[in-house]
Design an enzyme around this catalytic site. Structure first.
Site, PDB file in Angstrom:
ATOM      1  N   ARG A 183     -18.257  14.068  -0.364  1.00  0.00           N
ATOM      2  CA  ARG A 183     -16.839  13.811  -0.138  1.00  0.00           C
ATOM      3  C   ARG A 183     -16.699  12.459   0.566  1.00  0.00           C
ATOM      4  O   ARG A 183     -17.340  12.228   1.589  1.00  0.00           O
ATOM      5  CB  ARG A 183     -16.257  14.912   0.737  1.00  0.00           C
TER       6      ARG A 183
ATOM      7  N   HIS B  30      -6.243  13.910   1.077  1.00  0.00           N
ATOM      8  CA  HIS B  30      -6.237  15.333   0.678  1.00  0.00           C
ATOM      9  C   HIS B  30      -6.114  15.496  -0.839  1.00  0.00           C
ATOM     10  O   HIS B  30      -5.695  16.552  -1.320  1.00  0.00           O
ATOM     11  CB  HIS B  30      -5.046  16.101   1.306  1.00  0.00           C
TER      12      HIS B  30
ATOM     13  N   ARG C  44      -1.648  28.460  16.149  1.00  0.00           N
ATOM     14  CA  ARG C  44      -1.610  29.847  16.637  1.00  0.00           C
ATOM     15  C   ARG C  44      -1.209  29.903  18.103  1.00  0.00           C
ATOM     16  O   ARG C  44      -0.384  30.728  18.507  1.00  0.00           O
ATOM     17  CB  ARG C  44      -2.978  30.524  16.470  1.00  0.00           C
TER      18      ARG C  44
ATOM     19  N   GLU D 166     -11.690  22.878  -1.649  1.00  0.00           N
ATOM     20  CA  GLU D 166     -12.053  21.488  -1.921  1.00  0.00           C
ATOM     21  C   GLU D 166     -13.491  21.367  -2.391  1.00  0.00           C
ATOM     22  O   GLU D 166     -13.809  20.562  -3.265  1.00  0.00           O
ATOM     23  CB  GLU D 166     -11.819  20.644  -0.661  1.00  0.00           C
TER      24      GLU D 166
HETATM   25  P1  ADP Z   1      -8.807  21.575   8.784  1.00  0.00           P
HETATM   26  O1  ADP Z   1      -7.725  20.606   8.450  1.00  0.00           O
HETATM   27  O2  ADP Z   1      -9.601  21.194   9.987  1.00  0.00           O
HETATM   28  O3  ADP Z   1      -9.646  22.015   7.589  1.00  0.00           O
HETATM   29  P2  ADP Z   1      -7.630  24.231   8.619  1.00  0.00           P
HETATM   30  O4  ADP Z   1      -7.154  24.096   7.222  1.00  0.00           O
HETATM   31  O5  ADP Z   1      -8.667  25.235   8.905  1.00  0.00           O
HETATM   32  O6  ADP Z   1      -8.015  22.853   9.286  1.00  0.00           O
HETATM   33  O7  ADP Z   1      -6.328  24.591   9.514  1.00  0.00           O
HETATM   34  C1  ADP Z   1      -6.390  24.706  10.889  1.00  0.00           C
HETATM   35  C2  ADP Z   1      -5.013  25.088  11.410  1.00  0.00           C
HETATM   36  O8  ADP Z   1      -4.634  26.350  10.833  1.00  0.00           O
HETATM   37  C3  ADP Z   1      -4.965  25.281  12.937  1.00  0.00           C
HETATM   38  O9  ADP Z   1      -3.832  24.627  13.477  1.00  0.00           O
HETATM   39  C4  ADP Z   1      -4.791  26.792  13.064  1.00  0.00           C
HETATM   40  O10 ADP Z   1      -4.040  27.112  14.197  1.00  0.00           O
HETATM   41  C5  ADP Z   1      -4.004  27.129  11.821  1.00  0.00           C
HETATM   42  N1  ADP Z   1      -4.085  28.568  11.551  1.00  0.00           N
HETATM   43  C6  ADP Z   1      -5.156  29.297  11.174  1.00  0.00           C
HETATM   44  N2  ADP Z   1      -4.819  30.606  11.108  1.00  0.00           N
HETATM   45  C7  ADP Z   1      -3.503  30.700  11.445  1.00  0.00           C
HETATM   46  C8  ADP Z   1      -2.553  31.775  11.584  1.00  0.00           C
HETATM   47  N3  ADP Z   1      -2.886  33.032  11.334  1.00  0.00           N
HETATM   48  N4  ADP Z   1      -1.289  31.465  11.964  1.00  0.00           N
HETATM   49  C9  ADP Z   1      -0.934  30.205  12.217  1.00  0.00           C
HETATM   50  N5  ADP Z   1      -1.779  29.155  12.114  1.00  0.00           N
HETATM   51  C10 ADP Z   1      -3.034  29.386  11.738  1.00  0.00           C
END
Ligand code: ADP
Length: 396
Positions: free
Chosen positions: A89, A178, A282, A382
């Protein structure tokens, strides 16, 4: 060809997945963290279980050796044509790469040259590619670019309204990011609805730590919220997204902030973190629920910006067949999904509250029967998209 080892190499981390592209199964995956620091940790998972190790990793080549050790110790074995290819990537492909590229000296040189546009991202990807070429000589290697899906942006969408000669000299334009996720999710959304990918109009909201929106018309990105760098657009975990550029001038003059201070402020200390003290949605939601006004405002600003882009992309596309939510927030937060589309009844968007709040996982529809625009949750993948693009490029 059946197995591809997908590599995501960051400045201090190495993520990998060994994917069987016939069955689309993940055979083994892992994460090595804190490369170059005094203590390091790694995890390696197979369908049988997860293995954690604490071990310092001096540089990317040592991290590669640790990954190979993990495959040897815990499987699956890397031999007999496994992996058939490696896929890396890479964040910034500029205007040069409109699709995946088989790695050779020329491609390495181009990625290096594009580091000027992505100083935080392209150099670690190159370090990973260098280590991989050393560790897996003779196996074809491919670079897959986050920007590639957005090379279809028309000039009016990628051009900033600044002095055109200065912009050209420094390659200042919007490249987006993205792209691998937007491509995968927009295609899956069309397939899910049974509409032709070549004519479908889909708005993808990739809401993770980084977040971006994309307007996809017939499988082509026509607008996206990230710009020259992944800082523009939506409110993110620690990034501001859109801001009046004059704010920087003001802070530089009045608060005596240097270029580096401003870089740090906008990339690492803004967004949800800057507004509420936490970058994790969260936490922000649970604090808002217990009456924290800053957390509530952070959510309100986040949603306001999302609606801004949804409205804009409905206008750019002239309507949509689907709005697709993906990534950590998009896949898991009914509240954000509901807040984002709440005012779009006039445009034919009708959410089904029960479907939206259901704990169901996987690809699903959350709009009401009869909603003119379908609202979907499509988990992104991805790594699988990167593996598929590599197989397609190598054509075996
Ligand atoms: P990255 O961009 O690092 O790959 P992710 O796609 O894993 O990140 O997203 C991370 C975000 O998703 C964090 O802000 C986390 O709080 C949010 N998140 C994960 N589960 C939940 C949930 N159940 N409710 C709200 N937000 C969530």
């Amino acid at each position: 060809m059946s197995t591809v080892l997908v590599i995501n190499s960051g400045s201090s981390s190495l993520k990998y997945q060994l994917i069987d592209t016939d069955t689309e199964q993940v055979l083994g995956k892992g994460l090595i963290e804190r490369i170059g620091q005094r203590t390091g940790s790694s995890s390696h998972s197979t369908p049988e279980g997860e293995h954690l190790t604490e071990r310092a990793m001096r540089d990317h080549p040592s991290a590669f050796r640790a990954m190979i050790d993990a495959f040897r110790l815990h499987g699956p074995a890397l031999d007999d044509g496994t992996p058939a290819a490696l896929a890396h990537r890479v964040v910034q492909g500029g205007a040069r790469f409109s699709g995946p590229a088989r790695i050779d000296d020329r491609v390495l040189q181009d990625i290096d040259e594009l580091s000027a546009l992505a100083p935080l991202h392209n150099p670690p990807a190159l370090a990973g590619i260098g280590a991989a070429l050393e560790a897996f000589p003779g196996i074809p290697q491919v670079a897959v670019f986050d920007t590639a899906f957005h090379v279809t942006l028309p000039p009016e969408a990628f051009t900033y309204a600044i002095d055109k000669d200065l912009a050209a000299r420094h390659r200042v334009r919007r490249y987006g990011a993205h792209g691998t996720s937007h491509k995968y999710v927009s295609r899956r959304a069309a397939e899910f609805l049974g509409v032709d990918v070549d004519t479908a109009k889909v708005i993808v909201l990739h809401l993770g730590n980084g977040a971006s929106a994309c307007a996809v018309d017939g499988g082509r990105s026509i607008d996206t919220s990230m710009g020259m760098t992944p800082l523009e657009g939506l409110v993110m975990g620690t990034r501001s997204g859109d801001i009046d550029p004059a704010v920087l001038l003001h802070l530089s003059r009045r608060a005596d902030l240097s270029i580096d201070d401003l870089d740090e402020l906008l990339n690492r200390r803004s967004g949800l973190l800057g507004l509420s003290g936490s970058a994790d949605l969260r936490d922000v939601v649970s604090r808002a629920d217990s009456g924290d006004a800053d957390a509530q405002l952070a959510i309100d600003v986040y949603l306001h910006r999302l609606r801004h882009y949804l409205g804009a992309y409905l206008a750019q596309l002239g309507g949509a067949d689907a709005i697709a939510f993906t990534a950590g927030v998009g896949e898991n937060s009914p509240r954000i999904r509901a807040g984002a589309v709440a005012t779009l009844g006039f445009a034919g968007v009708q959410l089904d509250e029960v479907r939206n709040s259901s704990p169901e996982r996987g690809e699903r529809i959350i709009s009401a029967e009869g909603s003119r625009v379908a609202v979907l949750v499509i988990p992104t993948n991805e790594e699988l998209e990167i593996a598929r693009q590599s197989v397609e490029l190598l054509g075996t």
